[in-house]
Structure formats: C-alpha cells, structure tokens
Design a protein around this motif. Structure first.
Motif, short mmCIF file in Angstrom:
data_model
loop_
_atom_site.label_atom_id
_atom_site.label_comp_id
_atom_site.label_asym_id
_atom_site.label_seq_id
_atom_site.Cartn_x
_atom_site.Cartn_y
_atom_site.Cartn_z
N UNK A 37 8.14 6.73 -18.11
CA UNK A 37 6.80 6.14 -17.98
C UNK A 37 6.71 5.21 -16.78
N UNK A 38 7.80 4.55 -16.44
CA UNK A 38 7.76 3.54 -15.38
C UNK A 38 8.27 4.06 -14.04
N UNK A 39 8.14 5.36 -13.82
CA UNK A 39 8.43 5.92 -12.50
C UNK A 39 7.25 5.76 -11.55
N UNK A 40 6.05 5.56 -12.10
CA UNK A 40 4.87 5.53 -11.23
C UNK A 40 4.24 4.14 -11.07
N UNK A 41 4.90 3.11 -11.56
CA UNK A 41 4.36 1.76 -11.38
C UNK A 41 5.42 0.72 -11.70
N UNK B 14 10.46 -0.58 -14.04
CA UNK B 14 10.45 -0.03 -12.68
C UNK B 14 11.11 1.35 -12.69
N UNK B 15 11.11 2.05 -11.55
CA UNK B 15 11.79 3.34 -11.48
C UNK B 15 13.31 3.22 -11.56
N UNK B 16 13.82 2.01 -11.72
CA UNK B 16 15.26 1.76 -11.77
C UNK B 16 15.52 0.58 -12.71
N UNK B 17 16.75 0.41 -13.12
CA UNK B 17 17.14 -0.69 -14.02
C UNK B 17 18.12 -1.58 -13.27
N UNK B 18 17.85 -2.88 -13.25
CA UNK B 18 18.69 -3.79 -12.48
C UNK B 18 19.76 -4.50 -13.31
N UNK B 19 19.74 -4.33 -14.64
CA UNK B 19 20.74 -5.07 -15.43
C UNK B 19 21.29 -4.30 -16.62
N UNK C 177 0.81 -1.23 0.00
CA UNK C 177 0.00 0.00 0.00
C UNK C 177 0.85 1.28 0.00
N UNK C 178 2.10 1.16 -0.38
CA UNK C 178 2.97 2.33 -0.54
C UNK C 178 3.11 2.62 -2.03
N UNK C 179 2.70 3.81 -2.51
CA UNK C 179 2.77 4.11 -3.94
C UNK C 179 4.18 3.97 -4.49
N UNK C 180 4.29 3.34 -5.64
CA UNK C 180 5.60 3.18 -6.28
C UNK C 180 6.23 4.54 -6.55
N UNK C 181 5.42 5.53 -6.92
CA UNK C 181 5.92 6.85 -7.28
C UNK C 181 6.47 7.62 -6.09
N UNK C 182 6.04 7.31 -4.88
CA UNK C 182 6.39 8.10 -3.69
C UNK C 182 7.87 7.90 -3.34
N UNK C 183 8.65 8.98 -3.27
CA UNK C 183 10.08 8.85 -2.90
C UNK C 183 10.27 8.23 -1.52
N UNK C 184 9.23 8.29 -0.67
CA UNK C 184 9.36 7.72 0.67
C UNK C 184 9.23 6.20 0.67
N UNK C 185 8.72 5.62 -0.40
CA UNK C 185 8.59 4.16 -0.49
C UNK C 185 9.97 3.53 -0.59
N UNK C 186 10.17 2.46 0.16
CA UNK C 186 11.48 1.81 0.24
C UNK C 186 11.96 1.34 -1.13
N UNK C 187 13.08 1.89 -1.56
CA UNK C 187 13.66 1.46 -2.83
C UNK C 187 14.16 0.02 -2.73
N UNK C 188 14.69 -0.33 -1.57
CA UNK C 188 15.18 -1.71 -1.37
C UNK C 188 14.03 -2.70 -1.53
N UNK C 189 12.86 -2.36 -1.01
CA UNK C 189 11.71 -3.25 -1.15
C UNK C 189 11.33 -3.42 -2.62
#
Length: 352
Positions: free
Chosen positions: A334-338, A318-323, A288-300
């Motif tokens: 586009x993928x900063x909010x989901x 995602x808001x980040x690229x893992x590879x 229940x933490x919005x993906x877009x919210x900077x307060x949402x745990x990036x590690x999660x």
C-alpha cells in the motif's frame, strides 16, 4: 472549311468535353471520401458511437447539449498508470468507475449514468457525491489514485480528481474531490468497483492555530483541496502540522489526502486510523517527483522519512523500511505510492 476553322471547332469540342467531365467528377455523390449522399464513411460511423463500461478505462466522451449557447466542457481524460505502479489494474478499475460516473450531460447525474452502463442500483447510488445542484453536465480528470488497502481479493483506492460542472446557463465550476472507492475481485481474476464510501468530516470548524495558518500559507506545501479543507477546519493536530512545516524547509511536498476522502480504518482491520482523527498525512510527491516513480531519488525519500521521525512523527510508511521489526518506520504494498506520516500520542518518534 479552312484548316483554321477546323482547328477552332476541334478546340471548342474538347473544351465542352472537359467541362462536362469536371462537373461529373465534382458531384457530391462521387466524392471518394464519402458513400452515398449524406451517408458517413464506416470510420465516421464508428467514431459516432463511443462505448464504455464502468470497469473499462475508456469513459464516454461528453457531447454538446442542445439549449442556450454554452462553452463545451473539456472531455473526460482517462488515467493511465505510470512507471512502478503495483497491480495497476486495481487502480484502473477504480479510476474508470469515477470517470464513468463523472461523465454525463442533460442533468442525468452520476447514479443514472452508472445504471445505464449496467451497474447495479445499490452500487450506482453510492456515486451521488459526484452530483451537484443545477449541474447539467460533468467531466472529470483523475489527478492520482492512491492505495488505501489491498488484500488478495479486496481493495480500497482513494481517487483524487477534478470535476468540471456546467449549468444550463453555461456557467462552469471546477471542484477537487477525493473519494474512497472499494473494489472486489470477481471470477476470472478481474476487479470490480462495489461502492464509494460516504465522505466524513473532522467536525465543525474551530479557530486556526498558528501552525494551521502557517501550513495554509506555505507555498512549499502543495495541499489538495480536500487536505486544505481539513487544515482550514482547525482540527488537524498541531504536532503533525509542525512536522510538515519542518519538512517544507527542505522539500516541496505534494499532499494527496489528510482526513477528507481517506479510508477511516487501518485496512482491512477495524482499527481507527490516525487519518480519521486528524493526525496523519499522505504525500504523493517530493520536489514534484512522484513517490511511486522508480526514477525518483531513493536517497532523497530516505532522508525525508528519517527527518520526519526526527521532527516527531511516530509512524512513517514508505516504499522501504528504515528500522526492521521495530515500530516507527514500515512498508508494504500500500505504501509504494506515497509517504505516510502520522503521530500516535504516547508513542516514541520513529528512529533508525
């Protein structure tokens, strides 16, 4: 006359004067909070004449309709961007278009309401999805506007909202919809809604698989009404549904869209999206933490994205690229909010 009678006469005269002054001050025309009798104050006049435009974030407020006694609908609420929203003015324009189209009384309908606000007839005609048989009034509440695509001068926003409708007899219904709103940038840099794309369907329903039944029954998968409709059709890919069930073991996932209401191509190309064929899902909140919210745990979010790949997802936006340059994980504006989770047959699962 004795001094006693003189005092009584003086007291009586003062009493009569006081009563006369009290009546004068109590006359309605002398109320300091009003103008002349029956004339509203300037503040009241202003509040009685709300204005709105389809590109404004302030939609008109529904008022009571004459006729049989009814329960008034709650007013349309205005969506406000929260923390972290990129190019928020684009989403505000899209939501204002929906809010204006979805606020009407007297069986006017969405298209006519937009035309009354100066929207061209061709653009207004695309909003008929917000109309309903027998409905005489409507208000809306935007749940969340998600990006579907953004270029320098064009955009697609998938607006998820609740619409409350009322009949002439006072019966009310609430429905949840997701609509693909297209926008273009006009002179001066502002944005303007140009159409709502028609809703699409995965096809007629087929028997539900075990995975589909499990997804519909899983309380940790919070499906929007359009997403629940897609799963209930039996046509969402079981491989994707199993990924969702695996993720739900560790997180509560709030699903924005799957197929219904989602853009059908990979914007701005004509390449068919996995959403169009029932193989992708967009998640707007985790625990229940919005993906877009900077307060949402990036590690999660990183842990969840990686787990999606382990469960078989071939693409994770995602808001980040893992590879980096390798296929699988990716990011963009586009993928900063989901979180986008999809499966392309024949491709390897996303790995770091």
């Amino acid at each position: 006359m004795s001094s006693r009678w003189r005092r009584l006469a003086t007291l009586l005269a003062l009493t009569l004067i006081a009563l006369t002054l009290w009546e004068l001050l109590s006359w309605p025309g002398n109320d300091p909070g009003r103008g002349a009798v029956g004339e509203p104050t300037p503040e009241a006049s202003a509040s009685a004449s709300p204005t709105a435009s389809p590109t404004s974030t302030e939609p008109p407020t529904a008022t009571a309709e004459a006729g049989p006694p009814t329960t008034a609908l709650p007013p349309t609420t205005v969506w406000r961007p929260g923390p972290g929203e990129p190019q928020a003015e684009i989403k505000q324009t899209a939501t204002a278009f929906i809010e204006t189209a979805g606020t009407w009384i007297g069986a006017v309908g969405a298209a006519a309401t937009l035309r009354s606000k100066g929207v061209g007839p061709d653009v207004a005609a695309t909003a008929t999805a917000l109309e309903a048989p027998d409905a005489v009034s409507s208000t809306v509440r935007v749940i969340y506007p998600q990006y579907g695509g953004v270029t320098a001068d064009r955009a697609a926003v998938m607006v998820l909202f609740e619409q409350q409708l009322q009949t002439a007899q006072g019966a009310t219904t609430i429905r949840q919809m997701a609509l693909d709103v297209r926008l273009t940038q006009v002179a001066g840099g502002s944005w303007q809604a140009e159409e709502i794309r028609p809703l699409t369907s995965l096809g007629s329903s087929v028997p539900l698989s075990e995975a589909a039944q499990a997804v519909l029954a899983e309380p940790r998968l919070e499906l929007s009404a359009p997403a629940r409709l897609d799963v209930s059709s039996g046509r969402m890919d079981d491989r994707l549904l199993r990924v969702l069930l695996g993720l739900a073991e560790n997180w509560v996932l709030t699903v924005q869209v799957m197929h219904t209401g989602h853009i059908q191509t990979v914007y701005p190309t004509e390449r068919v999206s996995n959403h169009a064929v029932g193989r992708a899902v967009d998640i707007r909140a985790v625990d229940r933490q919005p993906v877009i919210d900077p307060a949402t745990s990036r590690e999660m979010l990183i842990e969840l994205a990686a787990r999606a790949g382990e469960l078989g997802a071939t693409e994770v936006g995602a808001p980040f690229d893992l590879n980096g340059d390798r296929s699988g994980f990716f990011t963009d504006v586009v993928h900063q909010d989901h979180l986008h989770v999809g499966i392309t047959p024949g491709k390897q699962p996303a790995t770091r």
